[in-house]
Design an enzyme around this catalytic site. Sequence first.
Site, PDB file in Angstrom:
ATOM      1  N   ASP A  12       0.883  -1.169   0.000  1.00 23.58           N
ATOM      2  CA  ASP A  12       0.000   0.000   0.000  1.00 23.58           C
ATOM      3  C   ASP A  12       0.916   1.213   0.000  1.00 23.58           C
ATOM      4  O   ASP A  12       1.586   1.495   0.997  1.00 23.58           O
ATOM      5  CB  ASP A  12      -0.880  -0.038   1.249  1.00 23.58           C
ATOM      6  CG  ASP A  12      -1.812   1.176   1.350  1.00 23.58           C
ATOM      7  OD1 ASP A  12      -1.606   2.141   0.596  1.00 23.58           O
ATOM      8  OD2 ASP A  12      -2.718   1.142   2.201  1.00 23.58           O
ATOM      9  N   TYR A 227       1.829   0.587  14.631  1.00 26.51           N
ATOM     10  CA  TYR A 227       0.805   0.373  13.616  1.00 26.51           C
ATOM     11  C   TYR A 227       1.178   0.982  12.270  1.00 26.51           C
ATOM     12  O   TYR A 227       1.524   2.132  12.174  1.00 26.51           O
ATOM     13  CB  TYR A 227      -0.543   0.977  14.047  1.00 26.51           C
ATOM     14  CG  TYR A 227      -1.539   0.854  12.935  1.00 26.51           C
ATOM     15  CD1 TYR A 227      -2.152  -0.372  12.676  1.00 26.51           C
ATOM     16  CD2 TYR A 227      -1.806   1.913  12.082  1.00 26.51           C
ATOM     17  CE1 TYR A 227      -3.017  -0.513  11.622  1.00 26.51           C
ATOM     18  CE2 TYR A 227      -2.677   1.776  11.021  1.00 26.51           C
ATOM     19  CZ  TYR A 227      -3.273   0.563  10.801  1.00 26.51           C
ATOM     20  OH  TYR A 227      -4.115   0.411   9.745  1.00 26.51           O
ATOM     21  N   LYS A 230      -2.744  -3.236   8.295  1.00 24.16           N
ATOM     22  CA  LYS A 230      -2.767  -4.708   8.274  1.00 24.16           C
ATOM     23  C   LYS A 230      -1.971  -5.193   7.074  1.00 24.16           C
ATOM     24  O   LYS A 230      -1.687  -4.427   6.162  1.00 24.16           O
ATOM     25  CB  LYS A 230      -4.211  -5.202   8.187  1.00 24.16           C
ATOM     26  CG  LYS A 230      -4.904  -5.263   9.534  1.00 24.16           C
ATOM     27  CD  LYS A 230      -4.688  -6.596  10.231  1.00 24.16           C
ATOM     28  CE  LYS A 230      -5.274  -6.501  11.630  1.00 24.16           C
ATOM     29  NZ  LYS A 230      -4.799  -7.534  12.526  1.00 24.16           N
TER      30      LYS A 230
END
Length: 365
Positions: A12, A227, A230
Amino acid sequence: MPKTTISVIKADVGSYPGHSRTHPKLLERAQKLLKEQEGKLLIDSFVTHCGDDLELIMTHSHGMDNKEVHKLAWDIFMDCTKIAKSMKLYGAGQDMLADAFSGNIRGLGPGVAEMEFEERGSDPVLVFMADKTGPGAWNFFLYKIFADPFNTSGLVIDPGMHEGFIFEVYDVQEKRKIQFRTPEETYSLLSCIGTCSRYVVKSVRRKDGMIAASTSTETMNLVAGRYVGKDDPVMIVRAQSGLPSVGEVLEPFCTPIIVAGWMRGSHNGPLMPVAVYEANCTRFDGPPRVICLGFQINNGELVGPADMFDDPAFDRVRSRCNELADFVRDQGPFEPHRLPPGEMEYTALPGIEKKFGKRWEEIPE
Ligand code: F6R
Ligand code: MG
Ligand code: MG
């Protein structure tokens, strides 16, 4: 016989609006840069996206973990990051965790699934790509495809598959791996891979060693220590002639399963199989989606793709996924819709604990 390698590498590197979908400019740029390598480093290539993830599907003859192929993917993601930044796309470069490439793309942020094999007379390959979930999402499907005779009739009636398969399982927490043989160790396999957040099926082989499936297992939250999204996993599955048929590989996706991911990587929700044109995350940044492209491999050439979930046969599972989405969404911030604290990718809990720490009082005996 020369061997063919399929490398599916994804990242991403920015999307619009928010975490919804990859911009066509990134897809065009990535495809152009891959095309330039066809006949050189690569045999063939195809670029697609699932939600906000840019997916590079490449064939070549250099084997797995090849430095040049991984560097090519890294450079393309870096190039696309520049475009994403120039357009102020959301999360531009978010999966590029390292400053520079260093020999192998694994551990640097992007996800990788690869397999090398001697092509059979005819070799159908299915590439699965998911968004808003992690690699443990494949466990259920791989079990059904390769170990459940109620899904795969070939396990019972095709002599080529009758001996069963070997599942290689990674423990992503302890960074160790193990092999389970099915059907004889089915219950032990299930006792591990039912814990999808920790145990991930890395590959499946026939007992004669033939590679049948390979997944990405990068756990970005562990890689980065904070973080960053995902993992949004990919998976390659070979089919037919002594392996589960294309239809047997697709069949378990008719079951609407609940996976971890979705909004802020911190919610359980249904994994919806969709056509590529529907692989754009919307509702509550989801629901989690999976696409599947089918190819025949012809001396490394990717004959295809066929968009396998672009079919009314999957309408019913999509509608059941929507019902499940309504059902879990009603629970708002409550478990089990919201993930337990250890599995959430965003959490305000430590801050809240700090803020209110002094106000907690002991409960008298
Ligand atoms: C989940 C995902 C999104 C974001 C959410 C918040 O994998 O990508 O659900 O987590 O949109 O994003 P930020 O924190 O960037 O505002
Ligand atoms: Mg994202
Ligand atoms: Mg994503």
